[in-house]
Structures are given as structure tokens and as C-alpha cells.
Design an enzyme around this catalytic site. Structure first.
Site, mmCIF file in Angstrom:
data_model
loop_
_atom_site.group_PDB
_atom_site.id
_atom_site.type_symbol
_atom_site.label_atom_id
_atom_site.label_comp_id
_atom_site.label_asym_id
_atom_site.label_seq_id
_atom_site.Cartn_x
_atom_site.Cartn_y
_atom_site.Cartn_z
ATOM 1 N N CYS A 145 26.995 39.298 41.463
ATOM 2 C CA CYS A 145 26.293 38.018 41.608
ATOM 3 C C CYS A 145 25.087 38.181 42.524
ATOM 4 O O CYS A 145 25.201 38.735 43.616
ATOM 5 C CB CYS A 145 27.223 36.970 42.207
ATOM 6 N N GLN A 158 28.546 39.570 31.851
ATOM 7 C CA GLN A 158 29.886 39.053 32.157
ATOM 8 C C GLN A 158 29.824 37.527 32.113
ATOM 9 O O GLN A 158 29.112 36.910 32.916
ATOM 10 C CB GLN A 158 30.310 39.524 33.553
ATOM 11 N N TYR A 168 38.955 33.123 39.665
ATOM 12 C CA TYR A 168 38.180 32.183 38.856
ATOM 13 C C TYR A 168 39.080 31.610 37.751
ATOM 14 O O TYR A 168 40.279 31.870 37.729
ATOM 15 C CB TYR A 168 36.886 32.859 38.355
ATOM 16 N N LEU A 209 35.297 50.419 45.518
ATOM 17 C CA LEU A 209 35.083 51.485 46.496
ATOM 18 C C LEU A 209 34.990 52.862 45.860
ATOM 19 O O LEU A 209 35.617 53.823 46.315
ATOM 20 C CB LEU A 209 36.141 51.432 47.607
HETATM 21 C C1 8CM Z 1 31.427 37.672 44.002
HETATM 22 C C2 8CM Z 1 31.400 36.875 42.876
HETATM 23 C C3 8CM Z 1 32.216 37.091 41.812
HETATM 24 C C4 8CM Z 1 33.131 38.145 41.857
HETATM 25 C C5 8CM Z 1 33.186 38.971 42.967
HETATM 26 C C6 8CM Z 1 32.333 38.742 44.058
HETATM 27 C C7 8CM Z 1 32.429 39.581 45.160
HETATM 28 C C8 8CM Z 1 33.328 40.604 45.161
HETATM 29 C C9 8CM Z 1 34.149 40.820 44.068
HETATM 30 O O1 8CM Z 1 34.062 40.005 42.998
HETATM 31 O O2 8CM Z 1 34.990 41.746 44.019
HETATM 32 O O3 8CM Z 1 33.959 38.389 40.849
#
Ligand code: 8CM
Length: 357
Positions: free
Chosen positions: A25, A99, A182, A302
Site C-alpha cells: 500500500c 491485488q 481484511y 522477511l
Molecule cells: C498494509 C496494508 C495491507 C496489508 C499489509 C500492510 C502492511 C503489512 C502487511 O500487510 O503485512 O495487507
């Protein structure tokens, strides 16, 4: 034995190597529109030699943004600036991916460098939706509206429409963001889904939303083009989602036409103290899903060193290595990796640079 600088062919698409730029993002859009920042950010990483460049989590509806500055594909107007980017990425030998995402209960938040907290309505926040009316917690205090069946159908239609737009914009690789707390993850995790209808309760019910959404997108996305799904492979919480469930879900996604599982984990709850952060910490998930669900995988998390990435591919723990923060530090990581691995001829760089370096 495959190695980092071997090509990878999935469906009709061939990546020049096994290095991908993980979706990251940028929180730099106005009204979801891509701009010069995105062209330079993604374009540099294509010039930098990656095989696959996946554009950041892109919201399928305004309500599904994490922050007001998120990228979006909820309207036809958003297609044109993306076309410029996909054209450039392809011209420089990388495959452009995107994505598609819905933030669910993690939406309506300030971007990270402005505090990460929920935004109230009067601070340009908005109503958020989720499987159950449970706030994420910590700084994300907003309580989401529990989605009814209409909401579910509308969001799935938004994923379908955004998929169509992604194709029109010239993307050749699609990823569904079904991780990190999400919307899709919040349905399949028992921690965030307390529903009693056919979308909650049993494993079959909790995975219904992600499977239906995936199928709606797969019907729209051409069969000849690759489609990956990013999963959180564990909640890292007692009583939460487990790797065994992620393996079972991966088998079902494969049956429905998924080409790859992008294996991440966690971030469905604010407490990260149980996460064993260390180099390659999520690679065991990729290996388990690759072996036990029989589907191609991407490893992420990582991965910073050329030898480390090469070994992941050589040991067949993953088919693709996705780099995130390391690509922010160094867009030319693939060239440096090729030199470090004595494979300079496999990553010569764009003509305008190659002659001099
Ligand atoms: C930020 C937005 C969406 C994501 C994210 C992040 C930051 C780290 C991460 O995933 O692992 O899916």
C-alpha cells in the site's frame, strides 16, 4: 532443481525469474486514482528486474478502502491511469499484477504515518462492514455494520466488476487479498466471525464468503491468466484459524481454479506478541500448503537475502519469492541478487543501464 533465476510459467504467463514485488500500500491516491507516484514506484521495480510486480491492495468499493488515500478500481475512470503503468511494466520485462481487496472492519482509518487510528465521520471516515459487529480493537475502534445477504451480494459484485476493470487496465496476474484481517479473512477466522447463518460457525460456513468471491472473480478473469489468493495461514492465536484449515481452504481454492496461494499470516487482531518474526518466518506455511494442498505457492515475509530467496526456491518450499520492504530499500535487488548468485547474465538490466554497469 528450480532456482531463483529460472523462469516460471503459469497458464499463458511466463515470469522471467522467481522474484516478485509483494503488493505494498502506498496510501498516495486521490479518489482511488493512480498517479505519477504509482508509475514511478511500480515502474522502478520493473526496471529493477523483478519477474512479477503486484500493485498494492486496490479497493473494489470506496467502503473497502483502508484509508482515504487507498488505490481503487470501483469506477471506470480509474482504469486509464493504470493502463499507463501496466504498459510501462510490460515494456520492461515484468508481468503486471494487481491485488484486489476489501478492508472490511479495518477500513476508515488514517494512513500509517498519520496514526493508523479509526477516522470518525467528521474526519472523512465512513461506515464499515464486516461479518459481525465487532470492532478490530486497539486504535481501530469503529464498530462495523454486520453484513446482510444484500451486502454480501453487492460486495461480491464489486469484486467481479473490479476484476473486469483490472483486465481492461492490462493486468496479467490477479490476486485476491484474503489475509491480514481484511474482509475475506474476517469471514474465515472464528475470532472475527460470530455469525449463525450459512456464512458463520462451521469451517464450511466460514470459508463460504471467500470461496464464492473467488469463484465470482475466476468466472470473470480469463482462464489463460494466473490468479493467486493471499491467505493468512494462521491467526497465531489459541482458538483462531490454523494452518490445517488454511491447507483445506487451499485445496478448495485449487479445485475452483486458483493457480497459487500467497502464504502470509496473522494481522486479524491487534495483538502481535505471539508472532515469531524472524527471517523467512512464514516460509513453513508455504511449504506445508505446497506439499499438502498440491498447489503452487508464494513465500513472503522477511525475505531479504539472495541466498535465502534462492534456497526457498531450490528446496521447493515455494514457487515464487515475494519481497516487500526489501524492494522498498532497493528496487534493483534482483540485479544485486543475480550478481551475488553468479547469474549476472540472467539479469542484464535495461539496455540503457546494462552497457554501463
Ligand atoms: C498494509 C496494508 C495491507 C496489508 C499489509 C500492510 C502492511 C503489512 C502487511 O500487510 O503485512 O495487507
Amino acid at each position: 532443481m528450480p532456482s531463483l533465476f529460472d523462469t516460471l510459467k503459469i497458464k499463458d504467463v511466463t515470469l522471467r525469474n522467481r522474484i516478485g514485488v509483494s503488493p505494498m500500500c502506498q496510501y498516495s491516491s486521490h479518489d482511488g486514482m493512480a498517479n505519477d507516484w504509482h508509475l514511478v514506484h511500480l515502474g522502478s521495480r520493473a526496471i529493477g528486474g523483478a519477474g512479477l510486480v503486484i500493485a498494492e491492495a486496490t479497493a473494489v468499493e470506496p467502503r473497502g478502502r483502508i484509508s482515504p488515500q487507498d488505490a481503487g478500481l470501483w469506477s471506470d475512470e480509474q482504469i486509464e491511469p493504470l493502463k499507463r503503468i501496466t504498459k510501462f511494466v510490460k515494456e520492461h520485462g515484468a508481468v503486471p499484477g494487481i491485488q484486489l481487496a476489501h478492508a472490511g472492519r479495518k477500513g476508515s482509518a488514517a494512513r500509517p504515518w498519520e496514526g493508523d487510528q479509526s477516522l470518525a465521520d467528521e474526519e472523512s471516515g465512513w461506515e464499515i462492514i464486516a461479518p459481525s459487529p465487532l470492532a478490530f480493537g486497539h486504535k481501530l475502534w469503529r464498530v462495523p455494520k454486520e453484513m446482510d445477504h444484500n451486502d454480501i451480494a453487492r460486495v461480491q459484485q464489486a469484486f467481479r466488476d473490479a476484476t473486469k476493470r483490472a483486465l481492461e487496465a492490462g493486468y496479467q496476474w490477479l490476486e485476491l487479498h484474503a489475509a491480514h484481517g481484511y474482509l475475506c479473512h474476517s469471514f474465515y477466522s472464528p475470532l472475527s466471525n460470530h455469525r449463525t447463518d450459512e456464512y458463520g460457525g462451521s469451517f464450511e460456513n466460514r470459508i463460504r464468503f471467500v470461496l464464492e468471491t473467488f469463484s465470482a472473480m475466476r468466472e470473470t478473469w480469463p482462464e489463460r491468466l494466473p490468479f493467486s489468493v493471499r491467505l493468512s495461514c494462521s491467526d497465531w492465536v489459541e482458538g483462531g484459524w490454523t494452518i490445517q484449515e488454511a491447507i483445506e481452504l487451499s485445496k478448495k481454492l485449487k479445485e475452483r481454479g486458483a493457480d497459487m496461494i500467497d502464504c502470509s499470516s496473522g494481522f486479524g487482531a491487534p495483538d502481535h506478541k505471539n508472532y515469531p518474526f524472524a527471517p523467512g518466518w512464514q516460509v513453513p506455511f508455504s511449504e506445508a500448503i505446497r506439499k499438502q494442498a498440491g498447489i503452487a505457492t508464494a513465500a513472503v515475509g522477511l525475505i531479504t537475502e539472495p541466498k535465502q530467496a534462492d534456497e526457498i526456491i531450490r528446496k521447493e518450499q515455494a514457487d515464487l519469492a515475494l519481497l516487500a520492504r526489501q524492494m522498498l530499500r532497493d528496487p534493483y535487488w534482483p540485479y544485486r541478487a543475480a550478481i551475488a548468485l553468479n547469474e549476472k547474465e540472467k539479469a542484464p538490466g535495461p539496455a540503457a543501464y546494462a552497457h554501463w554497469i
